[in-house]
Design a protein around this motif. Structure first.
Motif, short mmCIF file in Angstrom:
data_model
loop_
_atom_site.label_atom_id
_atom_site.label_comp_id
_atom_site.label_asym_id
_atom_site.label_seq_id
_atom_site.Cartn_x
_atom_site.Cartn_y
_atom_site.Cartn_z
N ARG A 1 0.84 -1.18 0.00
CA ARG A 1 0.00 0.00 0.00
C ARG A 1 0.89 1.24 0.00
O ARG A 1 2.06 1.18 0.36
CB ARG A 1 -0.91 0.01 1.23
CG ARG A 1 -1.78 -1.22 1.37
CD ARG A 1 -2.57 -1.19 2.67
NE ARG A 1 -1.70 -1.03 3.83
CZ ARG A 1 -2.14 -0.82 5.07
NH1 ARG A 1 -3.45 -0.74 5.30
NH2 ARG A 1 -1.29 -0.69 6.07
N ALA A 2 0.32 2.38 -0.41
CA ALA A 2 1.09 3.61 -0.51
C ALA A 2 1.81 3.93 0.80
O ALA A 2 3.00 4.23 0.82
CB ALA A 2 0.18 4.77 -0.91
N LEU B 1 -2.56 12.93 -0.70
CA LEU B 1 -2.87 11.51 -0.85
C LEU B 1 -3.46 10.90 0.43
O LEU B 1 -3.45 9.67 0.59
CB LEU B 1 -1.61 10.73 -1.24
CG LEU B 1 -1.01 11.08 -2.61
CD1 LEU B 1 0.36 10.44 -2.77
CD2 LEU B 1 -1.93 10.65 -3.74
N ALA B 2 -3.98 11.73 1.30
CA ALA B 2 -4.48 11.24 2.58
C ALA B 2 -5.59 10.21 2.41
O ALA B 2 -5.72 9.29 3.23
CB ALA B 2 -4.97 12.41 3.43
N GLN B 3 -6.37 10.34 1.37
CA GLN B 3 -7.48 9.41 1.15
C GLN B 3 -7.06 8.16 0.37
O GLN B 3 -7.89 7.30 0.06
CB GLN B 3 -8.61 10.13 0.39
CG GLN B 3 -9.10 11.40 1.05
CD GLN B 3 -9.54 11.18 2.49
OE1 GLN B 3 -10.28 10.24 2.76
NE2 GLN B 3 -9.11 12.05 3.39
N HIS B 4 -5.77 8.08 0.03
CA HIS B 4 -5.30 6.98 -0.82
C HIS B 4 -4.20 6.16 -0.16
O HIS B 4 -3.55 5.34 -0.82
CB HIS B 4 -4.78 7.55 -2.15
CG HIS B 4 -5.77 8.42 -2.86
ND1 HIS B 4 -6.80 7.90 -3.61
CD2 HIS B 4 -5.89 9.77 -2.91
CE1 HIS B 4 -7.52 8.90 -4.11
NE2 HIS B 4 -6.99 10.04 -3.70
N LEU C 1 -3.76 3.45 -8.27
CA LEU C 1 -3.36 4.85 -8.27
C LEU C 1 -3.05 5.31 -9.70
O LEU C 1 -2.55 4.54 -10.52
CB LEU C 1 -2.13 5.06 -7.39
CG LEU C 1 -2.28 4.71 -5.91
CD1 LEU C 1 -0.93 4.79 -5.20
CD2 LEU C 1 -3.28 5.65 -5.23
N SER C 2 -3.31 6.59 -9.97
CA SER C 2 -2.99 7.15 -11.28
C SER C 2 -1.48 7.36 -11.38
O SER C 2 -0.74 7.28 -10.39
CB SER C 2 -3.70 8.49 -11.46
OG SER C 2 -3.14 9.47 -10.56
N GLN D 1 3.73 8.82 -8.85
CA GLN D 1 4.97 9.59 -8.79
C GLN D 1 5.04 10.39 -7.49
O GLN D 1 6.13 10.61 -6.95
CB GLN D 1 5.11 10.50 -10.01
CG GLN D 1 6.52 11.03 -10.25
CD GLN D 1 7.56 9.96 -10.43
OE1 GLN D 1 7.85 9.17 -9.53
NE2 GLN D 1 8.17 9.91 -11.61
N ARG D 2 3.90 10.78 -6.95
CA ARG D 2 3.91 11.45 -5.64
C ARG D 2 4.34 10.47 -4.54
O ARG D 2 5.09 10.83 -3.64
CB ARG D 2 2.52 12.02 -5.32
CG ARG D 2 2.13 13.20 -6.19
CD ARG D 2 0.88 13.89 -5.69
NE ARG D 2 0.40 14.89 -6.63
CZ ARG D 2 -0.32 15.94 -6.30
NH1 ARG D 2 -0.63 16.15 -5.03
NH2 ARG D 2 -0.72 16.80 -7.20
N VAL D 3 3.84 9.24 -4.63
CA VAL D 3 4.27 8.22 -3.66
C VAL D 3 5.77 7.97 -3.82
O VAL D 3 6.51 7.83 -2.84
CB VAL D 3 3.47 6.91 -3.86
CG1 VAL D 3 4.04 5.80 -2.98
CG2 VAL D 3 1.99 7.13 -3.54
N ASN D 4 6.23 7.90 -5.06
CA ASN D 4 7.64 7.71 -5.35
C ASN D 4 8.49 8.81 -4.71
O ASN D 4 9.52 8.55 -4.08
CB ASN D 4 7.85 7.71 -6.87
CG ASN D 4 9.21 7.20 -7.29
OD1 ASN D 4 9.81 6.37 -6.62
ND2 ASN D 4 9.70 7.71 -8.41
#
Length: 251
Positions: A91-92, A119-122, A130-131, A136-139
């Protein structure tokens, strides 16, 4: 935190091929430096030498007062690749925490990063939910979760469409204003370099060398409106002129 980076007579040769000509360069702590140039010009080579993913043929690289190998071992470096380096089964939030476990540095709370990155809801979603922009934000969050001094980014937005690329570029500028890092940013995108960086280093074709070091004086973070600013127009034209031979290049 952030750290200066210095290069003294650094070069890289692979057999008879000179990937990077002898280079002297100083990057100040907290500076955002973009590297632009044609493919094979040495910009990614310079980044890899900084990341301790490769070794110079001549010269020395220093992160603060230590070589890249020592900086890496002390977890002072963060690396963002072209494509999100996420684990498909995590998970993220777990992907971000994995960085902290691997580096043994608690750094910045994963929950805080996800919230700040929109990304609080993801946080409990797997990568395939994820899109591309979210991945890339998670990255990026994973790369800074251990709060490194230096952030090395190798064309991080190249896999995104133009609209998402600009959106994430502007977002990155805001994030780095809140969490300052020394940044080395490789890109083929001239507008992106001028929009984000304090300095744009223009590389020649192989054998790679820096032909211009161009300052961007408008304070960061910048908004989309900066694209109409006279400095933006002048600098993007200057960089394109150097890349396409319309101006005299100065070392």
């Amino acid at each position: 935190m952030s750290a200066a980076i210095t290069y003294k007579k650094v070069s890289r040769r692979y057999g008879d091929v000179i990937a990077l000509s002898e280079t002297d360069l100083n990057i100040g702590a907290g500076q955002f430096v973009a590297l632009v140039g044609p493919s094979g010009c040495g910009k990614t080579t310079l980044l890899r030498l900084t990341a301790d993913l490769d070794q110079p043929s001549t010269g020395q690289v220093a992160i603060g007062d230590m070589p890249p190998a020592a900086a890496r071992k002390q977890r002072r470096l963060g690396l963002v690749s072209q494509r999100p380096a996420v684990l498909p089964w995590k998970r993220a939030i777990d992907d971000i925490r994995f960085t902290q476990i691997a580096t043994q540095k608690s750094g910045i709370a994963a929950e805080d990063l996800l919230r700040d990155f929109g990304l609080a809801q993801h946080e409990k979603k797997l990568p395939h939910h994820l899109s591309g922009g979210m991945l890339q934000r998670v990255n990026f969050a994973s790369a800074i979760a251990h709060d490194p001094d230096v952030l090395l980014m190798d064309e991080p937005f190249s896999a995104l469409d133009e609209m998402k690329r600009e959106e994430l570029g502007l977002w990155l500028g805001k994030v780095l204003a809140e969490r300052p890092k020394t940044v080395l940013f490789v890109t083929h995108h001239v507008d992106e370099a001028v929009l984000l960086a304090d300095r744009v280093l223009v590389f020649s074709a192989s054998p790679g060398r820096i032909v211009a070091d161009i300052p961007v004086t408008t304070p960061r973070p910048r908004t989309a409106a900066f694209r109409t600013h006279p400095e933006f127009v002048e600098l993007t034209n200057q960089v394109r002129g150097l890349l396409f031979g319309k101006q005299e290049a100065h070392a």
